[in-house]
Design an enzyme around this catalytic site. Structure first.
Site, mmCIF file in Angstrom:
data_model
loop_
_atom_site.group_PDB
_atom_site.id
_atom_site.type_symbol
_atom_site.label_atom_id
_atom_site.label_comp_id
_atom_site.label_asym_id
_atom_site.label_seq_id
_atom_site.Cartn_x
_atom_site.Cartn_y
_atom_site.Cartn_z
ATOM 1 N N GLU A 1 0.824 -1.213 0.000
ATOM 2 C CA GLU A 1 0.000 0.000 0.000
ATOM 3 C C GLU A 1 0.859 1.264 0.000
ATOM 4 O O GLU A 1 0.544 2.245 -0.692
ATOM 5 C CB GLU A 1 -0.922 0.012 1.225
ATOM 6 C CG GLU A 1 -1.858 -1.183 1.317
ATOM 7 C CD GLU A 1 -1.298 -2.303 2.169
ATOM 8 O OE1 GLU A 1 -2.066 -2.886 2.950
ATOM 9 O OE2 GLU A 1 -0.074 -2.605 2.045
ATOM 10 N N CYS B 1 -2.376 -3.754 7.393
ATOM 11 C CA CYS B 1 -1.996 -3.962 8.795
ATOM 12 C C CYS B 1 -2.400 -2.757 9.644
ATOM 13 O O CYS B 1 -2.503 -1.637 9.162
ATOM 14 C CB CYS B 1 -0.498 -4.224 8.905
ATOM 15 S SG CYS B 1 0.537 -2.865 8.327
ATOM 16 N N TRP C 1 18.270 -40.673 -11.876
ATOM 17 C CA TRP C 1 17.385 -39.716 -12.545
ATOM 18 C C TRP C 1 16.274 -40.402 -13.323
ATOM 19 O O TRP C 1 16.527 -41.277 -14.155
ATOM 20 C CB TRP C 1 18.190 -38.809 -13.482
ATOM 21 C CG TRP C 1 19.110 -37.891 -12.740
ATOM 22 C CD1 TRP C 1 20.460 -37.989 -12.635
ATOM 23 C CD2 TRP C 1 18.735 -36.751 -11.962
ATOM 24 N NE1 TRP C 1 20.968 -36.984 -11.842
ATOM 25 C CE2 TRP C 1 19.940 -36.206 -11.416
ATOM 26 C CE3 TRP C 1 17.524 -36.142 -11.670
ATOM 27 C CZ2 TRP C 1 19.936 -35.080 -10.597
ATOM 28 C CZ3 TRP C 1 17.523 -35.017 -10.860
ATOM 29 C CH2 TRP C 1 18.715 -34.499 -10.345
ATOM 30 N N GLU D 1 11.332 -33.933 0.005
ATOM 31 C CA GLU D 1 11.840 -34.571 -1.205
ATOM 32 C C GLU D 1 12.197 -36.046 -1.006
ATOM 33 O O GLU D 1 12.827 -36.650 -1.866
ATOM 34 C CB GLU D 1 13.052 -33.786 -1.742
ATOM 35 C CG GLU D 1 12.692 -32.390 -2.213
ATOM 36 C CD GLU D 1 13.692 -31.806 -3.192
ATOM 37 O OE1 GLU D 1 14.535 -32.553 -3.719
ATOM 38 O OE2 GLU D 1 13.630 -30.585 -3.437
#
Length: 347
Positions: A54, A79, A179, A291
């Site tokens: 803002e 806020c 991979w 992961e």
């Protein structure tokens, strides 16, 4: 609710996205100022500790006298408290902006309706709930962190076309990743890492794959590395202990922490995830990519302790090996990434 409100709010959401890499632990916020149907000012929150959206939008307006006749749009409630920066609601009142349109209210306890009330008490017309779902979704990490007192959890794995995470490994198998996807997927994963606070792996993945868990194929900040190592069996020669980025090791053993390496004592068992989440919340780690490996992913799934899953399915077939986790959900969307298919799930 007019169509124009949604149009200008979508612009706020677009602007907010520019803060994705640096706004955390603050939310991503964009703001536009509209006079006579035209945008005369724009801003977004660039970095935690710097000016809010803002303020940046107001400061971008060249004819400040127009503010008294304008509408300010923002995707999150302004806020009302003084933190690292002054209160935005107070600034809006001081600038005599007569109307504010808000995407969604802020559930952070220092704001949580106080900004809206401050504006209304000062005579500002306030409209709340324009593109509310989209506004909450954009800042789902922020809302999860404050409402559920834990990080936003993203599960990530790659599986073969026949549903395996890895082939059968023996003591003769070289250490390193196996991979299933290609460089395009790896680049995307590094982009994801740059967008989140931390990345987590278990002992087996750390030992067998020797990952770095860093951002190499993308520009951005390095995430914290989170490692589960109950008995401290991992070699300190692994990439995870190279000292290049903050690393937390969750263990039942006692060990001396050092620069960029912190040992966190927890009990492995029923309350492990709860204790980890408390530590991460206390340390303002707002989001985590999990992961692997298979056991770790399964523990999050079985506990229902996840929010999003990103699953790559490659064309390769192993015929046998370590089974990939199963989600009893339909993906929210699926797309092609290099030689793999990416499916994204939301709980």
């Amino acid at each position: 609710m007019s169509e124009n409100h949604e149009f200008f709010m979508r612009r706020c959401l677009q602007l907010a996205e520019f803060g994705r890499l640096h706004a955390a632990p603050n939310p991503m916020v964009g703001s536009v100022i509209v006079y006579d149907g035209q945008i005369i000012g724009e801003g977004f929150h660039r970095r935690c500790g710097e000016a809010h959206a803002e303020v940046n939008a107001v400061n971008s307006v060249k004819q400040s006298d127009l503010l008294k006749h304008s509408t300010l749009y923002v995707n999150l409630e302004p806020c009302a408290h003084v933190g690292r920066t002054p209160a935005c609601s107070r600034m809006i009142i001081e600038k005599q902006i007569p109307k504010v349109v808000i995407g969604c209210s802020d559930s952070f306890d220092k704001v949580s309706g106080k900004g809206i009330k401050m504006l209304q008490d000062a005579g500002v017309e306030v409209i709340v709930g324009v593109l509310e779902d989209e506004s909450r979704f954009l800042n789902r990490r922020f809302f999860t962190f404050h409402e559920q007192k834990r990080p936003y959890i993203i599960l990530k794995w790659a599986q073969t076309a026949d549903g395996f995470l890895d082939f059968e490994r023996t003591s003769e198998t070289p250490v390193g990743p196996n991979w299933i996807t290609d460089d395009y997927a790896r680049m995307l994963v590094h982009k994801w890492r740059a967008e989140e606070s931390a990345v987590l792996v278990g002992t087996n993945t750390a030992e067998k794959d020797n990952p770095k868990l860093n951002v190499r194929d993308w520009a951005g900040r390095q995430p914290a590395r989170l490692v589960l190592d109950k008995n401290l069996r991992l070699s300190k020669g692994l990439n995870l202990f190279d000292g290049q980025q903050q690393t937390y090791v969750f263990t039942e053993q006692n060990a001396i922490s050092s620069e960029n390496l912190t040992f966190v004592n927890v009990l492995f068992g029923e309350f492990l995830l709860k204790d980890i989440f408390k530590f991460l919340h206390d340390n303002e780690i707002q989001s985590v990519i999990v992961e692997g490996g298979a056991e770790v992913l399964k523990s999050f799934i079985d506990a229902g302790a996840w929010d999003e899953a990103r699953v790559f399915t490659g064309a390769t077939r192993f015929l046998s090996g370590l089974n990939a986790p199963r989600l009893n959900l339909k993906p929210s969307f699926t797309t092609k990434i290099g030689n793999a298919e990416l499916s994204v799930y939301y709980r």
